[in-house]
Design a protein around this motif. Structure first.
Motif, PDB file in Angstrom:
ATOM      1  N   GLY A 171      47.767  46.103  37.060  1.00 14.42           N
ATOM      2  CA  GLY A 171      48.555  46.230  38.440  1.00 14.42           C
ATOM      3  C   GLY A 171      47.594  46.326  39.335  1.00 14.42           C
ATOM      4  N   ARG A 172      46.290  46.307  39.573  1.00  7.30           N
ATOM      5  CA  ARG A 172      45.441  46.499  40.448  1.00  7.30           C
ATOM      6  C   ARG A 172      44.196  45.621  40.324  1.00  7.30           C
ATOM      7  NH1 ARG A 172      41.605  50.462  42.932  1.00  7.30           N
ATOM      8  NH2 ARG A 172      41.540  51.381  41.192  1.00  7.30           N
ATOM      9  N   CYS A 173      44.250  44.515  41.170  1.00 12.61           N
ATOM     10  CA  CYS A 173      43.293  43.627  41.099  1.00 12.61           C
ATOM     11  C   CYS A 173      42.562  43.334  42.523  1.00 12.61           C
ATOM     12  CB  CYS A 173      43.693  42.279  40.553  1.00 12.61           C
ATOM     13  SG  CYS A 173      44.477  42.370  38.759  1.00 12.61           S
ATOM     14  N   GLY A 174      41.129  43.177  42.415  1.00 11.62           N
ATOM     15  CA  GLY A 174      40.645  42.831  43.970  1.00 11.62           C
ATOM     16  C   GLY A 174      39.700  41.447  43.694  1.00 11.62           C
ATOM     17  N   LEU A 175      39.392  41.333  45.041  1.00  7.40           N
ATOM     18  CA  LEU A 175      38.607  40.016  45.043  1.00  7.40           C
ATOM     19  C   LEU A 175      37.126  40.588  45.333  1.00  7.40           C
ATOM     20  CD1 LEU A 175      40.961  38.167  47.349  1.00  7.40           C
ATOM     21  CD2 LEU A 175      40.766  37.378  45.020  1.00  7.40           C
ATOM     22  N   TYR A 176      36.422  39.743  44.786  1.00 13.28           N
ATOM     23  CA  TYR A 176      34.729  40.253  44.674  1.00 13.28           C
ATOM     24  C   TYR A 176      33.896  39.098  44.639  1.00 13.28           C
ATOM     25  CZ  TYR A 176      36.446  44.742  43.644  1.00 13.28           C
ATOM     26  OH  TYR A 176      37.273  45.925  43.685  1.00 13.28           O
TER      27      TYR A 176
END
Length: 217
Positions: A194-199
């Motif tokens: 439910g929580r994804c980020g861009l790296y």
């Protein structure tokens, strides 16, 4: 294919929103199991972006369907929800300058696997492998380890999670990915369900992470 027999996919990128999204429950019933699961891999990806409740619901729903291969009503409801989640993300960032990029969860590796297979693996099958691998990479990068949970569910439904290609092969195939920018590549890492980020990951670190997670237990 071109005149040499080479296969290309998504060679021309356009930002053009659909006038309508059509969901046909009766049509879903006609799909072979392999095609059904290929589509479901994308649905699972969307619930991973959404929240744990919808991910667990998608898992339970697929289990019920695979047991009976009859009742599609719950699948249909989830497909509607997944379409609305994607629509909300796209509406927030129609030109893919930021938030919309999270829809690429599992796709950088998935596209590389799909390409390496000569497209004998379907998009959904490749994305399932990509989701499994990116969950491992995210854990190796330092986020919560959801890889066992994700892998267990994917395997329960018949997805192959281990790529037939080496980390080196995947790395080199991914170098042509649209999310590469010079010496970095942008990955969508799940910090938790439910929580994804861009790296933006340096290419050599990406290569090391692929090798590190090749034999993941």
């Amino acid at each position: 294919p071109d005149e040499r027999g080479a296969v290309f996919k998504n060679s021309v990128g356009l930002f053009y929103p659909p006038l309508d999204v059509i969901l046909m429950q009766d049509w879903l019933k006609t799909l072979p199991v392999r095609e059904f699961l290929s589509g479901y891999a994308e649905l699972l990806k969307t619930t991973l972006l959404d929240d744990e409740a919808h991910f667990n619901r998608a898992v339970s729903c697929l289990q019920n369907y695979m047991d009976s291969c009859q009742n599609l009503s719950e699948v249909f409801i989830l497909a509607e929800h997944a379409a609305s989640v994607k629509q909300n993300i796209v509406n927030e960032d129609p030109m893919e300058r930021g938030r919309r990029k999270v829809l690429n969860l599992g796709h950088t590796i998935g596209h590389a696997i799909e390409l390496l297979s000569g497209f004998t693996l379907s998009h959904g099958e490749s994305v399932a492998m990509g989701i499994s691998r990116i969950a491992r990479i995210s854990a190796a990068y330092g986020f919560a380890d959801i890889s066992a949970q994700v892998d267990r569910k994917l395997k329960e439904f018949g997805f192959t999670i281990d790529s037939p290609f080496s980390a080196e092969d995947i790395f080199h195939a991914a170098l042509s990915d649209k999310k590469r920018n010079g010496q970095t590549i942008r990955l969508v890492l799940p910090q938790e369900i439910g929580r994804c980020g861009l790296y933006d990951i340096p290419l050599e670190q990406f290569r090391d992470l692929l090798i590190q997670t090749e034999k993941w237990t």
